[in-house]
Design a protein around this motif. Sequence first.
Motif, PDB file in Angstrom:
ATOM      1  N   ASP A 198      17.242 -47.344  -9.136  1.00 17.97           N
ATOM      2  CA  ASP A 198      16.935 -45.767  -9.245  1.00 17.97           C
ATOM      3  C   ASP A 198      17.878 -45.054  -8.127  1.00 17.97           C
ATOM      4  OD1 ASP A 198      16.082 -43.450  -9.982  1.00 17.97           O
ATOM      5  OD2 ASP A 198      13.856 -43.717  -9.080  1.00 17.97           O
ATOM      6  N   ILE A 199      18.854 -44.674  -8.991  1.00 17.29           N
ATOM      7  CA  ILE A 199      19.904 -43.942  -8.077  1.00 17.29           C
ATOM      8  C   ILE A 199      20.074 -42.445  -8.674  1.00 17.29           C
ATOM      9  CG2 ILE A 199      22.255 -43.614  -7.290  1.00 17.29           C
ATOM     10  CD1 ILE A 199      22.423 -46.718  -7.413  1.00 17.29           C
ATOM     11  N   ASP A 200      19.526 -41.334  -7.733  1.00 20.85           N
ATOM     12  CA  ASP A 200      19.795 -39.958  -8.054  1.00 20.85           C
ATOM     13  C   ASP A 200      20.578 -39.311  -7.193  1.00 20.85           C
ATOM     14  OD1 ASP A 200      18.120 -40.686 -10.105  1.00 20.85           O
ATOM     15  OD2 ASP A 200      16.459 -40.077  -9.176  1.00 20.85           O
ATOM     16  N   GLN A 213      21.379 -38.344 -12.531  1.00 23.57           N
ATOM     17  CA  GLN A 213      20.465 -39.687 -12.473  1.00 23.57           C
ATOM     18  C   GLN A 213      21.521 -40.663 -12.837  1.00 23.57           C
ATOM     19  OE1 GLN A 213      16.736 -39.741 -13.988  1.00 23.57           O
ATOM     20  NE2 GLN A 213      16.673 -37.455 -14.071  1.00 23.57           N
ATOM     21  N   ASP A 215      20.783 -44.100 -12.007  1.00 20.41           N
ATOM     22  CA  ASP A 215      20.061 -45.376 -12.531  1.00 20.41           C
ATOM     23  C   ASP A 215      20.605 -46.538 -13.199  1.00 20.41           C
ATOM     24  OD1 ASP A 215      18.158 -43.583 -11.573  1.00 20.41           O
ATOM     25  OD2 ASP A 215      17.306 -42.953 -13.359  1.00 20.41           O
TER      26      ASP A 215
HETATM   27 NI    NI Z   1      16.495 -41.931 -11.269  1.00 17.72          NI
END
Ligand code: NI
Length: 227
Positions: A198-200, A213, A215
């Motif tokens: 989960d990369i934002d 986002q 993700d």
């Molecule tokens: Ni995310």
Amino acid sequence: KGICQNKNFSGVKYMKRSIQLPLALAIAALPCVSAPVFAQSAGDFLVRGGLGHVSPNEKSGDLGGVPGNQVSVGNDSSLALTLAYLLSDNVGVELVGALPFKHDISGAGNLAAAGKVGSTKHLPPTVLAQYYFNPKGAVRPYVGAGINFTWFFGEKTTGALAGTDLKLGNSWGLAGEAGVDIDLGGDWFANASVWYMDIDTKARTALGDATVQIDPWVGFIGLGHRF
Ligand code: NI
């Protein structure tokens, strides 16, 4: 009739003897290999190296709040390395590292015609707790869950955004994984695994800021060794 039976009997006896000798040798050799060679146990380190492929599953906010002004982030592959330590036969802690990934950033939505507008590099170190379902088997599937930190750096702009600043904020998020080790003999094994991260990130561009986002799904294939 008697001869025929006798012949069959001795034939079976011969086959039995030819199996018995290698079997006896194998049993005699057993004390040298006190455990199956593919067993993993508490205290082992598992190192895996190979190719990681980051495939963003992105959703861009609107830059500067202008509906439809968006960006998109491309795929990339890089060398990845993981180090796991087994706290018990079934439970491990894993650190995932990689050489930097480089992603193209392109306009999206209203800005799709702009094409590539920049690029960024990132490193996504991740720590996961793992559970191995079959630690004594030759095929050892596992799952894991943990935390990802993604450091973005080396942003560059080009095309429509050439000469302007681009900055992507670092990200903390949850990560999950599923993988399998397949024994190759000795202490070597092959690995295939997949992570979801989960990369934002907050993207700051000349057209305004937006949360993007990323993700990604990260696929990995490589070789492992147990120490
Ligand atoms: Ni995310």
